[in-house]
Design a protein around this motif. Structure first.
Motif, short mmCIF file in Angstrom:
data_model
loop_
_atom_site.label_atom_id
_atom_site.label_comp_id
_atom_site.label_asym_id
_atom_site.label_seq_id
_atom_site.Cartn_x
_atom_site.Cartn_y
_atom_site.Cartn_z
N THR A 282 38.24 -28.72 6.92
CA THR A 282 37.59 -29.91 6.37
C THR A 282 38.85 -30.69 5.45
N PRO B 250 40.89 -33.17 2.99
CA PRO B 250 40.51 -33.32 1.46
C PRO B 250 39.92 -34.92 1.64
N ALA B 251 39.12 -35.20 0.56
CA ALA B 251 38.50 -36.36 0.44
C ALA B 251 39.39 -37.85 0.59
N HIS B 252 40.37 -37.58 0.19
CA HIS B 252 41.46 -38.81 0.26
C HIS B 252 41.87 -38.94 1.61
N SER C 77 40.08 -37.69 4.67
CA SER C 77 38.69 -37.90 5.42
C SER C 77 38.24 -39.13 5.57
N SER C 78 38.42 -39.95 4.71
CA SER C 78 37.93 -41.25 4.50
C SER C 78 38.82 -42.26 5.45
N ALA D 63 37.46 -36.12 10.29
CA ALA D 63 36.98 -35.41 9.02
C ALA D 63 37.19 -33.97 8.88
#
Length: 777
Positions: free
Chosen positions: A23, A25-27, A29-30, A36
């Motif tokens: 998965t 990282p959030a920075h 996957s956006s 994602a």
């Protein structure tokens, strides 16, 4: 989905396939340009999957590291693309890890005469097969040659391997197979690119010995997970320098087997002793708690560098006995960590004295006891079954003396070769489609029984086991086993893939029974051990319904081929227009229609017909398939005769194919191209959910006779089915006039006013100057 041995990004799916699951990282996957999550298949080999996951972690760690300021979405996408391409390349390169060695499933098909002689000679000198208790599991005891010791990089005097059976003849077959494998390893020169050839040879020997067992190694403990567990995993280990195990710089180590059967890793003469005099006076050895030469080899090449570095660290601090002891304790802990639950400290048992089988004869067995044992055998697992037989027959033999004459006899693999050739020579297997299918099924049967098994060692229980295994044989088993790098038997045992239809499994079993009947017919065996064995399909799902409903037929005739009003993106071959209509209104098979020649469409007594026969190399299912089918009036109205006339005008000879743009190849069925096209065409017609097939049109043709209460005997004549009744053998064939009158009564109640070959022909002419798809033939 579950984690695999707590490795962060390695998971297993419900069907047993390992995956690299990441998965972002959030920075990241956006970012819409990035996925994602990443899910890449790593196959079923656990050791290989762990290796690949470690490499992928190392490759992607920098770009996924939190707080990395120079990482851009473009860079991440590029690295992911590169990593995925590398993964595919690596898996492809590992597809054939055996190199010059024969794969285990192929070894049993080779000539085993030399291996039989080798077993007989070894058995005359020392005990090769023994069991710890009467009726217990037989164990193969291998006394290695100098060449085998050199191949494994060990000095050892004995390797014991449990064979998973207590039956003498099964064990002898397994021993012959093992000796054949050892002979290959003794002569084998590993690839120069391999940095640790002894490890390669040890893993190859392990897989050979697993395959020698009747269960294919299914009940043998795997190699500890921290050691390479397969040739495929090792191939990748040895060719990637980042994971290759370093070799000692200053030391030379010798591994040898002690009298107890355990192994020791000893420091030989080297410059390390000059640096640390205490090593010269005291020496150093490390006990390896295993009696397996295979595990000892793997530990040897995995530990040697660690032993050297650990000794240097401790002796630099203080060259004392305490330092040596501390180093030994650390290395023993490291060794135990490698072995894990397989930690083995028990010494090998003493070999019993040889006692030839021919010197003792069991007492006569009471027929009632024998019948009872046979009845109970099918209900018990093999180890308990063997103990039951030993109890009934009063067997006390613990050692098998394998004499040369005992090992003679044709093997199951040799029988399969003879049977296959006999079927081809006798004309039973000639069809370009069904013959490869039967040969492929025969290979699976041989692999499940064992190519190295002698016919005289086969028992009824072997085919009871085969029947059970076939019930769980997965779809596309050979391809799946090759892709997942495991045996077909292991695939069946895991039961992670959907099984074939029981009716298909039954056809495999009937083929196996035919093989045994052939052996009896050739006087290779005295009795048919499969007699009266049946394969029940009572709980099988019903056969797939192939008949088209009226709604399905409407969708088919309103498909893009028959409704095109402007130039499409697909090439407009004439067979695409006519084959669905011919299949519906003649009931002919696709192969029969694809191989029609111009002269096969002709007029006789004012009746236009198509002639189906086996002249000029054409193939038909059987002699009953030779027939003449009058053309339905609907086909004539749609312009089929106009199409034939045009084809005859541009063709120089009457033996020209009717559909001249339909490609045909010698190594596949004549209908191959049309079949693949129709398979994709039904999706365009919104018939994919119904799993519509071209053969379903033949079913629909026959079903329409029933629905209109027409003459079913005439329907049989039209589709080439034989009338098996007594009266069916009297008289001649139906006159063409009778066939014509009956077939013209077929009415599918379809609106075909939109079907126009003239329109299709004009569009096809307009498309002639454009290059669309593969060029026409």
């Amino acid at each position: 989905m579950s984690n695999s041995r707590k490795q962060q990004h390695l998971t297993t799916s419900p069907n047993g396939v390992f995956q690299y699951y990441l998965t972002l990282p959030a920075h990241l996957s956006s970012e819409p340009r990035l996925p994602a999550q990443v899910r890449w298949s790593l196959g079923r080999d656990a050791s290989l999957a762990r290796t690949l996951a470690q490499l992928l972690d190392a490759e992607l760690s920098l770009i996924l590291k939190p707080g990395a300021t120079l990482v851009t979405p473009e860079l991440v996408r590029e690295r992911l693309t590169q990593a995925k391409a590398w993964l595919k390349r690596t898996l492809d390169n590992a597809a054939n890890p055996w190199g010059a060695l024969p794969e285990p499933s192929h070894l049993g098909k080779q000539d085993l005469t030399a291996a039989k002689q080798k077993l007989a000679e070894a058995s005359a000198k020392q005990t090769t097969l023994y069991s710890a208790k009467p009726g217990g599991e037989l164990i193969l005891s291998i006394t290695p040659s100098d060449a085998l010791q050199s191949a494994l990089g060990l000095r050892f005097h004995r390797l014991d391997w449990p064979l998973g059976t207590s039956e003498q003849e099964k064990a002898q077959d397994a021993a012959v197979y093992a000796f054949a494998a050892i002979s290959h390893l003794e002569r084998h020169t590993p690839d120069a690119a391999l940095q640790h050839p002894a490890t390669f040879n040890a893993l190859a020997l392990h897989e050979y010995l697993r395959n020698a067992r009747p269960d294919g190694g299914a009940h043998v403990a795997d190699i500890p997970p921290d050691l390479p567990g397969s040739l495929t995993a090792y191939r990748i280990h040895s060719t990637l320098t980042s994971l290759s195990w370093p070799k000692p710089r200053y030391s030379a180590f010798v591994s040898r087997q002690l009298e107890s059967g355990l192994y020791t890793l000893e420091l030989a003469s080297c410059t390390l002793k000059d640096k640390h005099p205490i090593l010269a006076s005291r020496g150093f050895s490390l006990t390896l708690p295993t009696t397996s030469a295979i595990i000892a080899t793997l530990l040897n090449e995995r530990l040697t560098s660690a032993v050297e570095s650990t000794l240097q660290i401790h002796l630099r601090r203080a060259p004392t006995d305490a330092s040596l002891e501390q180093a030994r304790q650390e290395l023993e802990a490291l060794t135990r960590g490698f072995l894990g639950s397989m930690l083995e400290q028990s010494p090998l048992p003493s070999l019993p004295n040889a006692r030839p089988l021919t010197d003792s004869y069991p007492a006569p067995v009471d027929p009632a006891k024998h019948a009872l044992a046979t009845a109970l055998a099918a209900l018990l697992p093999e180890d308990q079954r063997s103990q039951l037989e030993a109890l009934i027959s009063n067997t006390k033999v613990t050692v098998i003396d394998s004499k040369a004459e005992q090992l003679n006899g044709i093997t199951f693999g040799e029988l399969a070769k003879r049977f296959q050739q006999a079927q081809i020579d006798e004309g039973a297997w000639t069809h370009v489609k069904t013959t490869p299918q039967r040969i492929a099924r025969l290979k699976i049967i041989v692999e499940l029984i064992g190519a190295h098994r002698r016919l005289k060692t086969l028992r009824r229980t072997d085919f009871l086991t085969l029947r059970h295994l076939l019930r769980f044989l997965p779809y596309g088993a050979p391809q799946l086993a090759a892709r997942e790098r495991i045996s077909i038997k292991q695939l069946i045992i895991e039961r992670t893939a959907p099984a074939i239809n029981p009716r298909t499994a039954k056809s495999y079993f009937e083929l196996a029974k035919s093989l045994i009947r052939y052996a009896q017919d050739q006087e290779l065996i005295e009795h048919d051990i499969t007699a009266n064995l049946t394969f029940k399909t009572r709980n099988a799902p019903p056969p797939r319904r192939r008949t088209y409903t009226h709604e399905m037929l409407t969708k088919l005739v309103k498909g893009p081929v028959h409704t095109a009003s402007q130039l499409p993106s697909w090439r407009m071959d004439e067979y695409k227009f006519w084959l669905p209509l011919l299949g519906l209104y003649t009931g002919a098979r696709l192969g029969e229609l694809c191989q029609l020649q111009l002269r096969d469409v002709r007029c006789s007594t004012n009746i236009w017909l198509i002639n189906i026969d086996n002249s000029d190399g054409k193939q038909i299912k059987n002699t009953q398939s030779i027939r003449q089918v009058p053309l339905h009036d609907e086909l004539i109205k749609l312009g089929f005769l106009d199409f034939v006339s045009q084809q005859k005008k541009k063709a120089p000879h009457t033996d020209t194919p009717l559909f001249d743009s339909h490609r045909q190849y010698s190594h596949v069925p004549v209908s191959h191209v049309a079949s693949r096209w129709f398979g994709s065409y039904v999706q365009q017609c919104d018939l994919a959910q119904e799993k519509a097939t071209f053969h379903g049109l033949r079913h629909t043709f026959i079903q329409q006779f029933r629905m209109q209460r027409l003459d079913m005997l005439i329907a049989k004549a039209l589709v080439g089915h034989v009338d098996t009744s007594t009266t069916g053998g009297y008289g001649d064939i139906y006159p063409l006039q009778v066939l014509k009158e009956e077939i013209d009564q077929l009415d599918f109640s379809l609106d075909l006013t939109h079907v126009s070959y003239a329109r299709y022909q004009s569009l096809r002419a307009a498309q002639a100057g454009k290059q669309i798809g593969r060029p026409a033939k």
